[in-house]
Design a protein around this motif. Structure first.
Motif, mmCIF file in Angstrom:
data_model
loop_
_atom_site.group_PDB
_atom_site.id
_atom_site.type_symbol
_atom_site.label_atom_id
_atom_site.label_comp_id
_atom_site.label_asym_id
_atom_site.label_seq_id
_atom_site.Cartn_x
_atom_site.Cartn_y
_atom_site.Cartn_z
ATOM 1 N N GLY A 85 1.756 -2.996 -3.707
ATOM 2 C CA GLY A 85 2.052 -3.544 -5.022
ATOM 3 C C GLY A 85 1.317 -4.849 -5.255
ATOM 4 N N ASP A 86 1.495 -5.407 -6.437
ATOM 5 C CA ASP A 86 0.790 -6.645 -6.758
ATOM 6 C C ASP A 86 1.682 -7.878 -6.678
ATOM 7 N N LYS A 87 2.981 -7.683 -6.469
ATOM 8 C CA LYS A 87 3.903 -8.812 -6.469
ATOM 9 C C LYS A 87 3.984 -9.518 -5.113
ATOM 10 N N TYR A 88 4.024 -8.744 -4.025
ATOM 11 C CA TYR A 88 4.141 -9.295 -2.682
ATOM 12 C C TYR A 88 3.087 -8.671 -1.779
ATOM 13 N N LYS A 89 2.764 -9.357 -0.711
ATOM 14 C CA LYS A 89 1.889 -8.761 0.297
ATOM 15 C C LYS A 89 2.746 -7.830 1.146
ATOM 16 N N GLN A 90 2.308 -6.615 1.305
ATOM 17 C CA GLN A 90 3.065 -5.633 2.089
ATOM 18 C C GLN A 90 2.414 -5.455 3.460
ATOM 19 N N TRP A 91 2.730 -6.352 4.376
ATOM 20 C CA TRP A 91 2.157 -6.272 5.711
ATOM 21 C C TRP A 91 2.637 -5.005 6.411
ATOM 22 N N ASN A 92 3.875 -4.618 6.144
ATOM 23 C CA ASN A 92 4.402 -3.407 6.779
ATOM 24 C C ASN A 92 3.627 -2.174 6.322
ATOM 25 N N ALA A 93 3.202 -2.151 5.060
ATOM 26 C CA ALA A 93 2.431 -1.013 4.559
ATOM 27 C C ALA A 93 1.074 -0.952 5.264
ATOM 28 N N ALA A 94 0.443 -2.105 5.455
ATOM 29 C CA ALA A 94 -0.833 -2.133 6.170
ATOM 30 C C ALA A 94 -0.647 -1.666 7.610
ATOM 31 N N PHE A 95 0.456 -2.064 8.214
ATOM 32 C CA PHE A 95 0.755 -1.622 9.577
ATOM 33 C C PHE A 95 0.945 -0.104 9.602
ATOM 34 N N ASP A 96 1.678 0.442 8.626
ATOM 35 C CA ASP A 96 1.881 1.894 8.551
ATOM 36 C C ASP A 96 0.552 2.628 8.391
ATOM 37 N N ALA A 97 -0.356 2.081 7.585
ATOM 38 C CA ALA A 97 -1.669 2.703 7.412
ATOM 39 C C ALA A 97 -2.427 2.722 8.739
#
Length: 191
Positions: A85-97
């Motif tokens: 998303g554009d509101k917060y940095k999603q470090w967990n999403a990058a980790f999942d990728a």
């Protein structure tokens, strides 16, 4: 074949519901899984083990408990959709990728074009990049093929008997599948 699709990433918009509704309307053979999407529940996932006084250790403990679910569901999915998303940095999403890339699990990134540059490595390993939930739902249809064929068309670097591979996947023999891949498939011309 029913696909298991893991919906990873930001939790502040209804993108998951849009994909689920679109897949249902399109009659796609999918079931969806996701991480804990309630922020407070996710932060408190480890509290039953005792609430540490220092915030770092509470987060550490809860992330490990959440990790049990995330790791298991990512290992079991056929495809992951990872939303930034554009509101917060999603470090967990990058980790999942990164976890999907390490497992060899195909994933699609879902984000706006204003964050292409910071996600260039994540997008480089993705099978596709979408900007809207509707584009994610349209991907199997746009290929002109059934979803179970579409997945393998996106992975041309693998040379193996697709029918046999599908048989292993449908039987749910994931560990045997990984062993079979290692023994029967050639990656970039190597055994």
């Amino acid at each position: 074949m029913i696909w298991t699709v893991y919906l990873s990433g930001e939790i502040h918009t209804d993108w998951r519901e849009q994909i689920q509704a679109g897949a249902e309307a399109a009659g796609l053979p999918v079931e969806f899984t996701a991480p804990v999407t309630n922020h407070e529940a996710s932060d408190a996932a480890g509290d039953m083990l005792g609430k540490p006084e220092v915030a770092f250790w509470r987060d550490h403990q809860s992330s490990k408990v959440n990790g049990i679910r995330t790791k298991t569901l990512l290992e079991q999915c056929d495809l992951a959709v990872i939303r930034f998303g554009d509101k917060y940095k999603q470090w967990n999403a990058a980790f999942d990728a990164g976890f999907c890339a390490a497992l060899g699990t195909p994933y699609v990134t879902l984000h706006n074009d204003d964050i292409i540059h910071p996600l260039k490595e994540v997008d480089a390993s993705a099978m596709a990049w979408a900007q809207t939930p509707e584009q994610v739902v349209e991907m199997p249809e746009a290929s002109g093929e059934q979803p179970n064929q579409w997945r393998f068309r996106q992975m041309p670097h693998i040379s193996c008997n697709e029918r046999s591979l599908l048989k292993h996947l449908q039987a749910g023999l994931r560990k045997r599948h990984r062993q079979w891949i290692r023994s029967e498939c050639r990656f970039d011309g190597r055994r």
